[in-house]
Structures are given as C-alpha cells and as structure tokens.
Design an enzyme around this catalytic site. Sequence first.
Site, mmCIF file in Angstrom:
data_model
loop_
_atom_site.group_PDB
_atom_site.id
_atom_site.type_symbol
_atom_site.label_atom_id
_atom_site.label_comp_id
_atom_site.label_asym_id
_atom_site.label_seq_id
_atom_site.Cartn_x
_atom_site.Cartn_y
_atom_site.Cartn_z
ATOM 1 N N TYR A 1 -12.997 4.079 10.145
ATOM 2 C CA TYR A 1 -12.439 2.984 10.935
ATOM 3 C C TYR A 1 -12.657 3.207 12.430
ATOM 4 O O TYR A 1 -12.308 2.348 13.243
ATOM 5 C CB TYR A 1 -10.932 2.836 10.702
ATOM 6 N N CYS B 1 0.860 -1.182 0.000
ATOM 7 C CA CYS B 1 0.000 0.000 0.000
ATOM 8 C C CYS B 1 0.897 1.233 0.000
ATOM 9 O O CYS B 1 2.065 1.164 0.376
ATOM 10 C CB CYS B 1 -0.892 -0.022 1.245
ATOM 11 N N HIS B 2 0.359 2.375 -0.419
ATOM 12 C CA HIS B 2 1.176 3.600 -0.488
ATOM 13 C C HIS B 2 0.802 4.619 0.586
ATOM 14 O O HIS B 2 1.248 5.755 0.549
ATOM 15 C CB HIS B 2 1.065 4.241 -1.875
#
Length: 488
Positions: free
Chosen positions: A258, A170-171
Amino acid sequence: MSFKIAIIGAGSVGFTKKLFTDILCVPEFEDIEFALTDVSEHNLAMIKAILDRIVEANKLPTKVTATTNRREALEGARYIISCVRVGGLEAYADDIRIPLKYGIDQCVGDTICAGGILYGQRNIPVILDFCKDIREVAAAGAKFLNYANPMAMNTWAAIEYGKVDTVGLCHGVQHGAEQIAQVLGAKSPKELDYVCSGINHQTWFIELKLNGRPIGKDELISAFEAHPVYSKQEKLRIDVLKRFGVYSTESNGHLSEYLPWYRKRPDEIARWIDMSEWIHGETGGYLRYSTETRNWFETEYPQFLEAASKPIDSAKRSNEHASHILEALETNRVYRGHFNVKNNGVITNLPQDAIIESPGFVDRFGINMAAGITLPEACAATCMASINVQRMSVHAAIAGDIDLLKLAVLHDPLVGAVSTPEEVWQMVDEMVVAQAQWLPQYAHAVPAAKERLSKSKVKTREWAGAARRSVRSIEELRAEKAALKQAG
C-alpha cells in the site's frame, strides 16, 4: 428468536463454518435459519453437510438450506453476509501474474495496487446485483455485512450505488491488538485499551493503554524490536512505526504493497520481508496459501466432516465481528468493534465520502460510530492516497470507463513507484482482456484493448517475483504438519 441469515459465497467453507458456529454461540439464536448460496454446487454440498452435522451433534432446531438461486436464499433474510471472490483463484492468479510482467511485485493484491483494483472491478457489478436482490426480496431494513475484499471499494459501491444498509467487516484490528498486547507482556489482549482508526488495511493504533497506563512510541518500538519473532517478521511495520509514530494494523506483507517505498525494487523487497509465512511479504503469498488451502480441504474433507460432530464450545467463539453485531442488534447487549462505514465526519481529516474503518458501538439502535477522530498527518496522507485510488476505481467499475480505470491504477502508490504511464496503460489493457469474462461492464472496451495490445511496443518480462515460493503438494503439506506436531 427466529430470523433468517443468508450467506453469499458460502462455498468459502472454512470461513462459513466459523461464522455459523460463532452465531450459534449466542443462546437466543438457536432457532434461526441459515440460507447458504454460492455459484458452486460442489462447495455448497460440502459446507451444508458440515453445518448439518454440527446442528445434529448439538441437537439444535437450527435450519440450514443451500441453493445456487441467490434470490431464493435472500428472500426474507434479515441479515446478508457476503464473502465472495468473483473469478476465484483463476482470476486472482492474473491479478498477481500480469502486474509482475511490469515489475509490480504484490504479496496479496486484494485491497489496492493493480491486483486489488481489478479485483474490485470484478466484484462491484456483482455486489450491485446482490444489493438489487436485497432491496427487492430481503426483509425490510435488511443489513448487508460485507466481508469480501477489496473491502473499501465493495462497501463504497454497496452504500453509494446499491442503496443498502451496509457495513464492512475485517479482523485486522483485532489481530494487530493481539500482537501489541503480546509484545507488551500482557496476560490477555483484554488488558489493552486502544483507539484504532483509518481505512481498511491502513488502520492506525493512535491511542494505546495497557491496564490504564498510556503506551508511547518509544516503549512500543523497544517492545517490538526485543520480540524474538516479530522483530524478524514485521521489519517493515516496525520501520513505519518509527517514522510515523504509530503502529499499523496490517501485516508486513499487506502494508508493504500500500506504500510506494518498500517493494519498488527487488533488492529492497528482500530487505524488508520475511519468508517464514506468506503474510510477511512473499511474492504472491496469499495466492499460494489460498491454492494450498483449497487443495488441502478437498483432500482432507472427511476429517473436517468428522470434526463437525463435536459440541460447539462457546469459549472458542472467534473475534470476527459478525456474531457480536447480530447479538447486539437483537439482544441489546452492547458491542464495541471497528467497522467500515461511510465517513460522514467520523474522521475529521479524511473525505466525507470515503469508507473509513473506526471504532463504534452496537446496540438495538444500530451501529453508532465514535465521531471527531483526527489522524496523525502522515497517517491521513497515506490513507488519502488510497482513498483517491478507491474512489476512481469505484467510479470506473460503475461506468465501465477503461480510461478512468487506467488513471486509478496509475495513481496507485506502488504502481506509480514502479511503472511508467505507458506500462500502466498496456498492463490494464492486458488485465481487462485476460479477465473479460468477469468484467461485463468493459465488454465494449475489449476489442480496442486487444487491438492496442497487438501493436504495443512496451517491453515486459516473465518473472516469478523477488521472493516466490512454489505451491506445495498435499504430501508436502501433510509431512510439514506431521513434523510440526512432532516438534510441538
């Protein structure tokens, strides 16, 4: 060097092009083979034409093949890269639309929350099919590089059940570091040294140094609050920084879904988000952006093809991990990055079976994680809530257990802050029925779910969300692009 890289989901045209040009920035890799595979012949044809044009323009011996036969693409591959979205935008629209009926307002919905959990249910059976093919026809010891979300669930399934050497990429960490370097006035992100650890999309900058000087909480808060753009776009992230003492990698919109505190009421959503770009918290923002991007690419394809005729500029190699990992493994030039792997003691206060995202080094011996990291307690607690949801979601997807799936959704932080158990049970039934064509493991459960829905008395509402923008037409996008160009 000569070896084969297979890209599954290569019809993600823009991302595939980026990976391709990044890898070809490594001088030793010009003689390799790229095998592209996708379920869409149309998208495959488009991306192959672009990559062929790049190869021709740069006079490279690189071989590019394309096929809808996945096993053919994987045969003999040393590296397999996945960037698939099972169900495409059609299923993704339901990930956003159906939870909204129950008051759950998501910005992205691809990691946890109701949308991310169902996304994982669609992806995991397909991921296991990939792993079966890798074990049977790929090169011995092939490495699986997963870019597809939900990152932790997909990687968990591939390692635990697919039995394939897998790393999730992931970046988010790189982008977060770039932000921090900018607000601190660094001339380059390379001036910032950091330790960032946690789980995917909930990774925490637990140590920061700028040119060797430690950066504390108060200095970082002041820097963000003084920034003319980020002070408006990242209000939620700054609030979490103030309360937790550390900065999160993820955007305002990602982070908001989240946690149980910021998107639980419509009036609160408006308080914490920014509508200048989708990523700052807009309802269904990534769905809108993805739809517009697809429409734009289809219309402007001749221009993309023409741009592929330009020489590859190695100075523009991106910070996506894939090319740097391959370079380190093949050439022994050491690379430091942040990788999604099974914990196994890397982070001391997270479970051993969890998929964590943490610093590691790559050389010809493989990916070597920096072990013994302890997260601040609040960060660990927040990660634990997601890990428990991820674990149940993976197990539900493997077993086709709709009851466990409902429990996973019930325990999601944002869902639990908004919905009652009765609402969750009906919402999951509705999502499984709507997405049945992509959920073969739940085929046995669909008739009973339909029966329950026909008798349910749980009330829902048709609602666009607290902060929704309409999908823009190609004409509107073109006009906005022209205006920005003129203003710039």
